[in-house]
Design an enzyme around this catalytic site. Structure first.
Site, short mmCIF file in Angstrom:
data_model
loop_
_atom_site.label_atom_id
_atom_site.label_comp_id
_atom_site.label_asym_id
_atom_site.label_seq_id
_atom_site.Cartn_x
_atom_site.Cartn_y
_atom_site.Cartn_z
N ARG A 119 48.99 36.86 47.67
CA ARG A 119 49.09 36.47 46.25
C ARG A 119 50.48 35.96 45.96
NH1 ARG A 119 44.90 40.00 42.95
NH2 ARG A 119 43.33 38.42 43.29
N GLN A 124 48.19 30.06 45.51
CA GLN A 124 47.32 30.25 44.34
C GLN A 124 46.08 29.36 44.37
OE1 GLN A 124 49.83 30.01 40.88
NE2 GLN A 124 49.44 32.12 40.33
N ASP A 127 43.25 30.83 46.51
CA ASP A 127 42.87 32.22 46.23
C ASP A 127 41.42 32.31 45.73
OD1 ASP A 127 42.64 34.80 45.37
OD2 ASP A 127 44.34 34.76 44.00
N SER A 130 40.32 35.33 43.36
CA SER A 130 40.56 35.14 41.93
C SER A 130 39.52 34.21 41.33
CB SER A 130 41.96 34.55 41.68
OG SER A 130 42.93 35.53 41.94
N TYR A 226 48.44 44.39 43.07
CA TYR A 226 47.18 45.15 43.07
C TYR A 226 47.44 46.59 42.63
CZ TYR A 226 44.76 41.57 45.88
OH TYR A 226 44.18 40.42 46.33
N1 NAD Z 1 48.82 34.40 42.96
C1 NAD Z 1 49.09 35.47 42.23
O1 NAD Z 1 50.21 35.76 41.92
C2 NAD Z 1 47.95 36.31 41.76
C3 NAD Z 1 46.66 35.95 42.10
C4 NAD Z 1 45.60 36.73 41.67
C5 NAD Z 1 45.82 37.86 40.93
N2 NAD Z 1 47.07 38.22 40.60
C6 NAD Z 1 47.31 39.42 39.80
O2 NAD Z 1 46.94 40.59 40.49
C7 NAD Z 1 46.40 41.54 39.60
C8 NAD Z 1 45.12 42.20 40.07
O3 NAD Z 1 44.21 41.25 40.47
P1 NAD Z 1 42.67 41.49 40.70
O4 NAD Z 1 41.94 41.33 39.43
O5 NAD Z 1 42.25 40.63 41.82
O6 NAD Z 1 42.59 43.02 41.14
P2 NAD Z 1 41.36 43.85 41.71
O7 NAD Z 1 40.12 43.04 41.70
O8 NAD Z 1 41.82 44.49 42.96
O9 NAD Z 1 41.20 45.03 40.60
C9 NAD Z 1 40.72 44.79 39.32
C10 NAD Z 1 41.51 45.58 38.32
O10 NAD Z 1 41.15 46.96 38.37
C11 NAD Z 1 42.29 47.70 38.02
N3 NAD Z 1 42.12 49.12 38.33
C12 NAD Z 1 42.21 49.75 39.53
N4 NAD Z 1 42.00 51.08 39.38
C13 NAD Z 1 41.77 51.31 38.06
C14 NAD Z 1 41.50 52.45 37.28
N5 NAD Z 1 41.42 53.66 37.84
N6 NAD Z 1 41.31 52.30 35.96
C15 NAD Z 1 41.40 51.08 35.36
N7 NAD Z 1 41.66 49.96 36.04
C16 NAD Z 1 41.84 50.06 37.38
C17 NAD Z 1 43.39 46.98 38.74
O11 NAD Z 1 44.67 47.32 38.22
C18 NAD Z 1 43.02 45.53 38.50
O12 NAD Z 1 43.63 45.03 37.33
C19 NAD Z 1 46.22 40.79 38.28
O13 NAD Z 1 47.22 41.19 37.41
C20 NAD Z 1 46.41 39.35 38.60
O14 NAD Z 1 47.02 38.64 37.55
C21 NAD Z 1 48.15 37.47 41.01
#
Ligand code: NAD
Length: 378
Positions: A119, A124, A127, A130, A226
């Site tokens: 990430r 990006q 990805d 996402s 994450y």
């Molecule tokens: N290129 C990049 O920089 C990039 C790309 C994709 C995502 N991200 C960031 O990464 C983060 C997470 O991405 P994702 O959606 O793929 O994660 P994910 O699919 O692994 O998880 C989904 C969500 O579940 C949440 N979660 C985990 N345990 C939990 C709990 N017990 N209670 C409530 N929520 C819980 C996580 O914090 C996450 O926000 C996001 O903030 C996203 O913006 C960055």
């Protein structure tokens, strides 16, 4: 080198790895493109559109045999159809099923995992997780709205006032944020919670209320952004604190995931029993074991009048746009791997000095080369 795009054979998989518009992007740097008959049809892309853009149409056996590079959604292809030196790129579930990766290694294929895309800003546009999470968040809301016996928006009519549906989103990552936006667009009153406190502002900027739980998530986030796994006592306290919000919600959409681990159980049977009859739970973590105790992947469970839906592959329920996004991601990734002159060469360049290559490369030269997958196997 020839790039082959097979038809997906996994049950319920309606996506295709490359859409017709992607063919030109592959041909331009000097690659040949072959597509299996009807590979795109379930997503809305007929063979004729691929052919019109210069792709060759092949039978499955010919395609798998003649392709140097195979671009796929589900990378679990039958070993007998693969040969040493072939490059396969797709979702390979390396952290969930490392043994399957180990079994593939002796075929000599060079296997890249779309799930392990780092990430970083540079990656990006590659990805796919996402992209698919965006689709899942949107579709999850529609599944809920379609099942709920109430409307989402508030309406003031001559026949009285209709109160808005109350939607609670657990996990505000990519899927959760898209679910918030989609539920808001339908007019619902939306609340959300995530263990990562950093998302509070994002939740609020989408017009939802961030549910404050007095929980101290030690070290909630890893350096990749994450969530980190918490211990069972944390999850127990989280469930206790969420009970009131869950009971007051018409819809609960759960999206909470921890990379490489089973999804945490955040919604128990008792919590579902506290919801009003007619309420709906959509568990978008179903593929990883589910956030709700009652979830059964791809089945509709009705418990005490509450419907629990757990689509195991929600992105495949919107196959046209899921394929369009995936196609862009996988082609950008392939062209990155090939580098400036790689597409015109006769061998596939594998540059392990490059972070994107190193983080996604699973098997090469007959062995599992990915450090984390090797650790899991040990
Ligand atoms: N290129 C990049 O920089 C990039 C790309 C994709 C995502 N991200 C960031 O990464 C983060 C997470 O991405 P994702 O959606 O793929 O994660 P994910 O699919 O692994 O998880 C989904 C969500 O579940 C949440 N979660 C985990 N345990 C939990 C709990 N017990 N209670 C409530 N929520 C819980 C996580 O914090 C996450 O926000 C996001 O903030 C996203 O913006 C960055």
């Amino acid at each position: 080198m020839r790039v082959g795009i097979p038809r997906e054979l996994t049950l319920g998989e309606a996506r295709v790895a490359v859409i017709p518009a992607g063919v030109a992007a592959l041909i331009k740097p000097g690659l040949q493109v072959a597509i299996e008959h009807d590979a795109g049809i379930a997503a809305g892309f007929p063979d004729s559109e691929y052919q019109a853009r210069g792709a060759e149409l092949l039978s499955r056996a010919d395609l798998l045999q003649a392709s140097d590079i195979i671009l796929t959604i589900q990378a679990a292809l039958p070993q007998a159809s693969l040969r040493a030196g072939q490059v396969v790129i797709g979702f390979a579930d390396p952290l969930g099923s490392p043994k399957a990766i180990q079994d593939l290694a002796p075929t000599g294929i060079t296997l890249f995992s779309m799930e392990l895309m780092p990430r970083i800003t540079r990656a990006q546009s590659m990805d796919a997780l996402s992209s698919m999470a965006t689709i899942a968040g949107y579709k999850g809301v529609l599944l809920a709205a379609d099942t709920l016996p109430r409307m989402f928006p508030m309406l003031m009519t001559a026949a009285g006032t209709i109160s808005p549906a109350r939607v609670f989103i657990v996990g505000a990552g990519v899927a959760g944020l898209q679910a918030i936006a989609s539920a808001r667009r339908l007019g619902a009153k939306v609340e959300a919670y995530d263990v990562r406190p950093a998302v509070k502002e994002q939740v609020q900027s989408l017009g939802a209320k961030f549910v404050e739980l007095p929980l101290d998530a030690a070290d909630a986030e890893d350096k990749g952004g994450y969530a980190k796994a918490q211990d069972e006592s944390f999850y127990r306290r989280q469930r206790e604190m969420m009970l009131k919000v869950v009971a007051a919600s018409d819809v609960v959409i759960t999206t909470a995931l921890i990379p490489g681990k089973r999804a945490p159980v955040l919604l128990t049977t008792e919590m579902v029993e506290a919801m009003q009859p007619g309420s709906v739970v959509v568990d978008l973590a179903a593929e990883r074991g589910g956030n709700c105790e009652l979830t059964r992947p791809d089945e509709l469970v009705v418990h005490n009048g509450v419907t629990v839906i757990g689509p195991s592959n929600p992105a495949a329920l919107v196959p046209y746009h899921a394929s369009q996004m995936y196609s862009k991601n996988i082609i950008t990734f392939l062209l990155h791997l090939l580098g400036k002159d790689g597409a015109t060469g006769s061998t596939f360049p594998v540059n392990q000095e490059d972070e994107i290559t190193r983080e996604t490369l699973l098997t090469h030269g007959g062995a599992v080369v990915h450090a984390r997958v090797r650790e899991l196997l040990e």
